[in-house]
Design a protein around this motif. Structure first.
Motif, PDB file in Angstrom:
ATOM      1  N   ALA A 143       0.814  -1.212   0.000  1.00  0.00           N
ATOM      2  CA  ALA A 143       0.000   0.000   0.000  1.00  0.00           C
ATOM      3  C   ALA A 143       0.846   1.259   0.000  1.00  0.00           C
ATOM      4  O   ALA A 143       0.377   2.332  -0.416  1.00  0.00           O
ATOM      5  N   SER A 144       2.112   1.149   0.429  1.00  0.00           N
ATOM      6  CA  SER A 144       2.969   2.329   0.530  1.00  0.00           C
ATOM      7  C   SER A 144       3.609   2.725  -0.792  1.00  0.00           C
ATOM      8  O   SER A 144       4.274   3.756  -0.880  1.00  0.00           O
ATOM      9  N   ALA A 145       3.429   1.903  -1.845  1.00  0.00           N
ATOM     10  CA  ALA A 145       4.097   2.150  -3.122  1.00  0.00           C
ATOM     11  C   ALA A 145       3.161   2.799  -4.138  1.00  0.00           C
ATOM     12  O   ALA A 145       1.996   2.423  -4.248  1.00  0.00           O
ATOM     13  N   ARG A 146       3.684   3.738  -4.882  1.00  0.00           N
ATOM     14  CA  ARG A 146       2.921   4.327  -5.980  1.00  0.00           C
ATOM     15  C   ARG A 146       2.849   3.362  -7.164  1.00  0.00           C
ATOM     16  O   ARG A 146       1.865   3.347  -7.894  1.00  0.00           O
ATOM     17  N   MET A 147       3.904   2.572  -7.356  1.00  0.00           N
ATOM     18  CA  MET A 147       3.955   1.594  -8.440  1.00  0.00           C
ATOM     19  C   MET A 147       4.508   0.277  -7.929  1.00  0.00           C
ATOM     20  O   MET A 147       5.436   0.267  -7.112  1.00  0.00           O
ATOM     21  N   LEU A 148       3.941  -0.819  -8.424  1.00  0.00           N
ATOM     22  CA  LEU A 148       4.477  -2.158  -8.185  1.00  0.00           C
ATOM     23  C   LEU A 148       4.977  -2.690  -9.518  1.00  0.00           C
ATOM     24  O   LEU A 148       4.220  -2.793 -10.480  1.00  0.00           O
ATOM     25  N   PHE A 149       6.266  -3.027  -9.592  1.00  0.00           N
ATOM     26  CA  PHE A 149       6.871  -3.532 -10.820  1.00  0.00           C
ATOM     27  C   PHE A 149       7.150  -5.016 -10.688  1.00  0.00           C
ATOM     28  O   PHE A 149       7.771  -5.461  -9.719  1.00  0.00           O
ATOM     29  N   LEU A 150       6.710  -5.791 -11.702  1.00  0.00           N
ATOM     30  CA  LEU A 150       6.940  -7.238 -11.726  1.00  0.00           C
ATOM     31  C   LEU A 150       7.489  -7.654 -13.088  1.00  0.00           C
ATOM     32  O   LEU A 150       6.977  -7.220 -14.125  1.00  0.00           O
ATOM     33  N   PRO A 151       8.505  -8.527 -13.136  1.00  0.00           N
ATOM     34  CA  PRO A 151       8.930  -9.138 -14.401  1.00  0.00           C
ATOM     35  C   PRO A 151       8.170 -10.436 -14.633  1.00  0.00           C
ATOM     36  O   PRO A 151       7.941 -11.210 -13.699  1.00  0.00           O
ATOM     37  N   GLY A 152       7.799 -10.685 -15.884  1.00  0.00           N
ATOM     38  CA  GLY A 152       6.957 -11.827 -16.213  1.00  0.00           C
ATOM     39  C   GLY A 152       7.554 -13.169 -15.877  1.00  0.00           C
ATOM     40  O   GLY A 152       6.830 -14.106 -15.522  1.00  0.00           O
ATOM     41  N   HIS A 153       8.885 -13.312 -15.976  1.00  0.00           N
ATOM     42  CA  HIS A 153       9.449 -14.640 -15.702  1.00  0.00           C
ATOM     43  C   HIS A 153       9.289 -15.040 -14.241  1.00  0.00           C
ATOM     44  O   HIS A 153       9.339 -16.226 -13.923  1.00  0.00           O
ATOM     45  N   MET A 154       9.077 -14.060 -13.348  1.00  0.00           N
ATOM     46  CA  MET A 154       8.796 -14.424 -11.952  1.00  0.00           C
ATOM     47  C   MET A 154       7.404 -15.037 -11.812  1.00  0.00           C
ATOM     48  O   MET A 154       7.129 -15.755 -10.848  1.00  0.00           O
ATOM     49  N   LEU A 155       6.529 -14.761 -12.779  1.00  0.00           N
ATOM     50  CA  LEU A 155       5.180 -15.327 -12.756  1.00  0.00           C
ATOM     51  C   LEU A 155       5.134 -16.724 -13.369  1.00  0.00           C
ATOM     52  O   LEU A 155       4.071 -17.330 -13.437  1.00  0.00           O
ATOM     53  N   THR A 156       6.279 -17.193 -13.839  1.00  0.00           N
ATOM     54  CA  THR A 156       6.329 -18.549 -14.400  1.00  0.00           C
ATOM     55  C   THR A 156       7.437 -19.376 -13.746  1.00  0.00           C
ATOM     56  O   THR A 156       7.955 -20.313 -14.358  1.00  0.00           O
ATOM     57  N   GLN A 157       7.815 -19.018 -12.513  1.00  0.00           N
ATOM     58  CA  GLN A 157       8.830 -19.791 -11.803  1.00  0.00           C
ATOM     59  C   GLN A 157       8.248 -21.125 -11.337  1.00  0.00           C
ATOM     60  O   GLN A 157       8.725 -22.190 -11.687  1.00  0.00           O
ATOM     61  N   ALA A 184       9.432  -9.809 -19.805  1.00  0.00           N
ATOM     62  CA  ALA A 184      10.737 -10.452 -19.683  1.00  0.00           C
ATOM     63  C   ALA A 184      10.689 -11.821 -20.370  1.00  0.00           C
ATOM     64  O   ALA A 184      10.031 -11.974 -21.383  1.00  0.00           O
ATOM     65  N   LYS A 185      11.369 -12.801 -19.821  1.00  0.00           N
ATOM     66  CA  LYS A 185      11.412 -14.116 -20.490  1.00  0.00           C
ATOM     67  C   LYS A 185      10.318 -15.011 -19.920  1.00  0.00           C
ATOM     68  O   LYS A 185      10.581 -16.104 -19.396  1.00  0.00           O
ATOM     69  N   ASN A 209       9.438  -5.986 -25.196  1.00  0.00           N
ATOM     70  CA  ASN A 209      10.184  -5.640 -26.400  1.00  0.00           C
ATOM     71  C   ASN A 209       9.397  -6.158 -27.608  1.00  0.00           C
ATOM     72  O   ASN A 209       8.335  -6.766 -27.466  1.00  0.00           O
ATOM     73  N   ARG A 210       9.924  -5.908 -28.798  1.00  0.00           N
ATOM     74  CA  ARG A 210       9.190  -6.264 -30.018  1.00  0.00           C
ATOM     75  C   ARG A 210       8.880  -7.758 -30.086  1.00  0.00           C
ATOM     76  O   ARG A 210       7.751  -8.157 -30.394  1.00  0.00           O
ATOM     77  N   SER A 211       9.853  -8.591 -29.749  1.00  0.00           N
ATOM     78  CA  SER A 211       9.655 -10.043 -29.824  1.00  0.00           C
ATOM     79  C   SER A 211       8.625 -10.516 -28.818  1.00  0.00           C
ATOM     80  O   SER A 211       7.775 -11.362 -29.125  1.00  0.00           O
ATOM     81  N   GLU A 212       8.710  -9.986 -27.591  1.00  0.00           N
ATOM     82  CA  GLU A 212       7.759 -10.385 -26.558  1.00  0.00           C
ATOM     83  C   GLU A 212       6.346  -9.970 -26.923  1.00  0.00           C
ATOM     84  O   GLU A 212       5.386 -10.728 -26.708  1.00  0.00           O
ATOM     85  N   ALA A 213       6.208  -8.773 -27.497  1.00  0.00           N
ATOM     86  CA  ALA A 213       4.883  -8.302 -27.897  1.00  0.00           C
ATOM     87  C   ALA A 213       4.273  -9.224 -28.950  1.00  0.00           C
ATOM     88  O   ALA A 213       3.080  -9.541 -28.905  1.00  0.00           O
ATOM     89  N   GLU A 214       5.106  -9.678 -29.882  1.00  0.00           N
ATOM     90  CA  GLU A 214       4.603 -10.580 -30.914  1.00  0.00           C
ATOM     91  C   GLU A 214       4.256 -11.943 -30.339  1.00  0.00           C
ATOM     92  O   GLU A 214       3.224 -12.540 -30.686  1.00  0.00           O
TER      93      GLU A 214
END
Length: 328
Positions: A143-157, A184-185, A209-214
């Motif tokens: 709750a104390s953060a204005r933004m929460l940043f996550l990389p996608g590969h952490m969601l597939t560990q 990310a990867k 990036n371009r590859s990830e978007a595709e």
């Protein structure tokens, strides 16, 4: 859920959650050619090396901190020398590491990156556990953060880690914390890709990036991919296009922003530097075009220096390169 958390002061600009590595980067003339040269192709002599803290989320925390924002980082490190070095590096930059998960019996991850002077780098990672217990992402910290940043590969560990991070994401949204996702990867574990699409649907900003978007959308054209990502639920999209700059889609429209020409020492960390610059502009409330230009300049400055976090600039240096580019 305590109702008073909705009024928690936003003392952090960015809370980055993800991988914690110590990186070994080496510049090499070429990659090994085992198929063509057999035993003769096994050994490659490098030209330069770098050793320091890394990992996508840690790099972004360092990047936004260098630009003058208050950052926090949560990840898993071992109770070892590498973990001590990682923690010391972030703490010396003013990054809050008070919620780090220090594994009593685990090892800190080591990433080895080999990059030819001309060509794509390859990496090898020997990870310790990257699992982050829920108690290291308490509600009041989210709750104390204005933004929460996550990389996608952490969601597939692994599924437990994925569910922990998605739960943190949904809680953060309720506390009016903006959600930022770098795919990310994410494709490293296709069995868990659905978690990434859940995160996209709940993201205020996605930065592929371009590859990830595709890969995420099946659309080869960046503008089509950006539109598809917004259809999936992302409020804003910024797609990096390498030397060409970036494409941004938001309620301000879809536009491209040309990159800044510069010497390239290493491409490693360029995307994380771009993310840092983009988040800085969003935190300042700048128009998207101004934010994109600042992000491009941040990345251009970073790639002049080798290493994951070396060369990440401060805001005045970015503003200087932008002024000079305007004169050209």
């Amino acid at each position: 859920m305590a109702s008073d958390l909705f009024d928690t002061p936003k003392t952090l600009d960015v809370l980055a959650v993800g991988d914690a590595n110590m990186d070994v980067w080496m510049q090499v003339p070429h990659h090994p050619d085992l198929a063509g040269s057999g035993e003769r192709g096994m050994g490659v002599r490098g030209d330069a090396y770098y050793f320091g803290a890394g990992g996508v989320a840690a790099n972004v925390a360092m990047g936004v901190s260098r630009l003058g924002n208050k950052a926090g980082f949560v990840g898993a490190i071992g109770k070892d020398d590498l973990g001590d070095q990682f923690q010391s590096s972030l703490r010396s930059a003013g990054i809050d590491v008070g919620h780090l998960y220090i594994m009593e019996h685990g090892s800190t991850s080591l990433a080895c990156i080999f990059e030819p002077t001309q060509g794509e780098f390859v990496f090898y990672v020997c990870p310790g556990s990257r699992y982050i217990p829920p108690e290291h992402l308490p509600d009041d910290y989210l709750a104390s953060a204005r933004m929460l940043f996550l990389p996608g590969h952490m969601l597939t560990q692994d599924e437990i880690t994925c569910r922990t991070l998605l739960d943190a994401l949904h809680k953060a949204r309720q506390y009016h914390t903006q959600i930022v996702l770098d795919p990310a990867k994410y494709w490293l574990n296709p069995d868990l890709e659905s978690f990434v699409f859940d995160a996209i649907a709940n993201s205020d900003l996605i930065l592929p990036n371009r590859s990830e978007a595709e890969l995420l959308t099946g659309c080869g054209a960046p503008a089509d991919a950006a539109a598809a990502l917004m259809d999936m639920g992302a409020s804003n999209v910024a797609i990096t296009l390498g030397a060409e700059g970036c494409l941004v889609a938001s309620n301000e429209g879809i536009f491209t922003c040309e990159g800044i020409k510069t010497e390239i020492k290493s491409a490693l960390g360029a995307g994380d530097a771009f993310t840092s610059g983009f988040l800085h502009g969003c935190l300042k409330g700048w128009p998207m075009m101004e934010t994109a230009r600042f992000a491009n300049a941040t990345a251009a400055l970073k790639i002049r220096t080798a290493g994951s976090q070396e060369g990440l600039p401060d805001a005045s240096t970015v503003e200087s390169i932008l002024r000079n580019s305007n004169k050209e």
